[in-house]
Write an enzyme that holds these catalytic residues in place. Structure first.
Site, PDB file in Angstrom:
ATOM      1  N   TYR A 148      -7.266 -15.081  -0.962  1.00 30.24           N
ATOM      2  CA  TYR A 148      -6.099 -14.199  -0.989  1.00 30.24           C
ATOM      3  C   TYR A 148      -6.112 -13.334   0.261  1.00 30.24           C
ATOM      4  O   TYR A 148      -7.144 -12.767   0.615  1.00 30.24           O
ATOM      5  CB  TYR A 148      -6.140 -13.315  -2.240  1.00 30.24           C
ATOM      6  CG  TYR A 148      -5.002 -12.317  -2.327  1.00 30.24           C
ATOM      7  CD1 TYR A 148      -3.691 -12.745  -2.548  1.00 30.24           C
ATOM      8  CD2 TYR A 148      -5.235 -10.953  -2.193  1.00 30.24           C
ATOM      9  CE1 TYR A 148      -2.658 -11.829  -2.639  1.00 30.24           C
ATOM     10  CE2 TYR A 148      -4.198 -10.025  -2.288  1.00 30.24           C
ATOM     11  CZ  TYR A 148      -2.914 -10.472  -2.511  1.00 30.24           C
ATOM     12  OH  TYR A 148      -1.871  -9.570  -2.608  1.00 30.24           O
ATOM     13  N   ASP A 243     -10.965 -12.841   7.493  1.00 28.93           N
ATOM     14  CA  ASP A 243     -10.396 -11.757   6.685  1.00 28.93           C
ATOM     15  C   ASP A 243     -11.536 -11.024   5.984  1.00 28.93           C
ATOM     16  O   ASP A 243     -12.120 -11.529   5.023  1.00 28.93           O
ATOM     17  CB  ASP A 243      -9.394 -12.337   5.679  1.00 28.93           C
ATOM     18  CG  ASP A 243      -8.726 -11.257   4.834  1.00 28.93           C
ATOM     19  OD1 ASP A 243      -9.157 -10.091   4.890  1.00 28.93           O
ATOM     20  OD2 ASP A 243      -7.773 -11.599   4.103  1.00 28.93           O
ATOM     21  N   LYS A 275      -9.492  -1.842   2.561  1.00 28.40           N
ATOM     22  CA  LYS A 275     -10.346  -1.367   1.468  1.00 28.40           C
ATOM     23  C   LYS A 275     -11.359  -0.291   1.913  1.00 28.40           C
ATOM     24  O   LYS A 275     -10.956   0.838   2.125  1.00 28.40           O
ATOM     25  CB  LYS A 275     -10.965  -2.559   0.743  1.00 28.40           C
ATOM     26  CG  LYS A 275      -9.827  -3.446   0.150  1.00 28.40           C
ATOM     27  CD  LYS A 275     -10.225  -4.404  -0.929  1.00 28.40           C
ATOM     28  CE  LYS A 275      -8.994  -4.945  -1.635  1.00 28.40           C
ATOM     29  NZ  LYS A 275      -8.562  -6.277  -1.262  1.00 28.40           N
TER      30      LYS A 275
HETATM   31  C1  LIG Z   1      -7.214  -6.891  -0.913  1.00 32.03           C
HETATM   32  C2  LIG Z   1      -7.160  -7.968   0.083  1.00 32.03           C
HETATM   33  C3  LIG Z   1      -6.063  -8.139   0.947  1.00 32.03           C
HETATM   34  C4  LIG Z   1      -4.788  -7.363   0.801  1.00 32.03           C
HETATM   35  O1  LIG Z   1      -4.965  -5.995   1.012  1.00 32.03           O
HETATM   36  P1  LIG Z   1      -3.834  -4.979   0.453  1.00 32.03           P
HETATM   37  O2  LIG Z   1      -4.266  -3.662   0.992  1.00 32.03           O
HETATM   38  O3  LIG Z   1      -3.890  -5.087  -1.042  1.00 32.03           O
HETATM   39  O4  LIG Z   1      -2.524  -5.433   0.996  1.00 32.03           O
HETATM   40  C5  LIG Z   1      -6.151  -9.080   1.945  1.00 32.03           C
HETATM   41  N1  LIG Z   1      -7.255  -9.841   2.084  1.00 32.03           N
HETATM   42  C6  LIG Z   1      -8.314  -9.723   1.256  1.00 32.03           C
HETATM   43  C7  LIG Z   1      -9.507 -10.585   1.466  1.00 32.03           C
HETATM   44  C8  LIG Z   1      -8.297  -8.799   0.218  1.00 32.03           C
HETATM   45  O5  LIG Z   1      -9.327  -8.718  -0.614  1.00 32.03           O
END
Ligand SMILES: *Cc1c(COP(=O)(O)O)cnc(C)c1O
Length: 441
Positions: A148, A243, A275
């Site tokens: 994701y 990511d 995060k």
């Molecule tokens: C949480 C997450 C996102 C999206 O971040 P948001 O701040 O919720 O838009 C993208 N990539 C990874 C790996 C994530 O865990």
């Protein structure tokens, strides 16, 4: 659920009001408990490792805001820094000192020369992909099923009918034209990666992957897999986008890269963060090679902008959090995780529930299926009814797990012996509840 379920009239009343004015009553779908049933708990306050809901029940928090709260809730030093920043005004739309300091901290820890701040992980991956396309002059993006990257149109994609065929929209509202340049592959599958690069290599702008997937539960990259991806991208002139929105400053001090790239001696071309680096505020970033980042406006032609990007309150919270995120913090979280992983394994084994506990650095999750889980197809074999029963038994015993089987369990430096013991004590009963659910399923 069970007779032991604690009454939650205040949460129920708020949920009724919320549903009247907000779709599903929540502002991000997984919060709604749809995967586990029941009423989501509305949280009134949090301190350290503990959440308190509007009915006055306390829970050990194993979500940590889905990752960000590395130091626990309401950390006194983060709070003091934020309060002092708020007193100086909350947003100016000009460059500020905390942005520079946070960028320096990130460049110091992570494999990036330059970094640009945004407000969410979604924005970070969306911008990184635009930059990769602008830099390479190519259009195709490769991703993995189960990874994701936020709700970016081109990445809300499901695999097409064959491995090397282009993807189809993963949700209504995404036009086919947004996913027809996306290829979706099974994770940890080198042959699949080789096949699509052989077929489409000269059209691929980038491959984007979670540095260690955590959004299908924790599915660690097999040894050398990220290095293989980086090398394959380099061979074909594509960019490797790692990511680290979840893993960054969480899986280790240097994120997932600290566990593989730093050891093996390679660097991704672009990295996304979010995060933990926001310290509980909306802050995220993307960064990477100086020549690639140099293509970004205003130095280069690839446009990207944000009214609240690098917001002084958010960057102050993130900077204070990262400065406090010492080796001791990661050692503490790692040790607390070991205790919980062992206790979960013991409880589930004793109850006869099929399970596998997987980890990458200090991130881990518990799958209620026979392991190992290498990709999304494996993860999908988790028993949903067993997890729902397990989740609710833990909740009734005062432990707030993610309300979905496909999520990592997050700890913080504030998870002390009392918090960890509360989790350990709750596990045997929850494992028996999962076993009972499997019998009736
Ligand atoms: C949480 C997450 C996102 C999206 O971040 P948001 O701040 O919720 O838009 C993208 N990539 C990874 C790996 C994530 O865990």
């Amino acid at each position: 659920m069970s007779a032991a379920t604690r009454p939650t009239p205040a949460s129920e009343a708020l949920f009724t009001r919320a549903r009247a004015v907000t779709p599903g009553g929540v502002n991000s779908p997984v919060r709604a408990f749809n995967a586990v049933g029941g009423t989501p708990r509305f949280i009134r306050s949090a301190a350290g490792a503990w959440l308190t809901d509007v009915d006055g029940h306390e829970y050990v928090d194993l979500i940590c805001s889905w990752g960000p709260m590395l130091l626990g809730h309401a950390h006194p030093e983060v709070q003091a820094a934020v309060q002092a920043a708020v007193a100086r005004g909350t947003s100016y739309g000009t460059p500020t000192e905390p942005e520079v300091e946070l960028a320096e901290e990130i460049v110091d820890r992570a494999p990036v020369d330059r970094v640009r701040f945004v407000s969410s992980g979604t924005e970070a991956t969306m911008s990184a992909i635009r930059l990769a396309r602008g830099f390479t002059g190519r259009d195709v993006v490769v991703k993995f099923a189960g990874c994701y990257h936020g709700h970016v149109d081109a990445l809300l994609a499901s695999a097409g009918s064959g491995l090397a065929t282009f993807a189809v929209p993963g949700t209504p509202g995404v036009p086919a034209s947004s996913t027809e340049l996306t290829l979706v592959l099974p994770y940890n599958d080198r042959a699949a990666v080789e096949r699509v690069f052989a077929e489409h290599g000269d059209r691929i702008a980038c491959l984007v992957t979670e540095a260690a997937p955590g959004n299908m539960g924790v599915v660690p990259p097999e040894p050398g897999f990220n290095r293989f991806l980086a090398e394959t991208c380099a061979r074909h002139g594509a960019l490797f986008v790692s990511d680290e929105v979840m893993t960054g400053f969480r899986a280790s001090r240097q994120g997932q890269w600290g566990l593989d790239g730093a050891v093996e001696g390679w660097r991704p071309d672009l990295v996304t963060f979010g995060k933990v680096m926001g310290g509980g505020f909306p802050a995220a970033a993307f960064g990477g090679r100086a020549d690639v980042m140099g293509r970004l406006a205003p130095d280069g032609p690839v446009y990207q902008a944000g009214t609240l990007s690098g917001n002084p309150i958010a960057t102050t919270a993130g900077l204070t959090t990262l400065r406090l995120a010492t080796d001791e913090v990661y050692a503490h979280i790692g040790a607390a995780g070991e205790t919980i992983k062992e206790a979960a394994t013991e409880a589930l084994s004793a109850a006869g529930v099929p399970h596998v506990v997987q980890a990458s650095g200090t991130m881990f999750s518990v799958f209620l299926t026979d392991g190992p889980v290498r990709d999304f197809a494996d993860a999908s074999r988790t028993s949903a009814p067993a997890y729902a029963a397990f989740f609710h038994a833990m909740l009734d015993a005062g432990v707030y797990l993610p309300p979905s089987a496909y999520e990592a369990w997050f700890l913080s430096s504030a998870h002390d012996d009392r918090a960890v013991q509360t989790v350990v004590d709750a596990l045997p009963g929850a494992a028996r509840a999962a076993a009972a659910a499997l019998e009736t399923a």
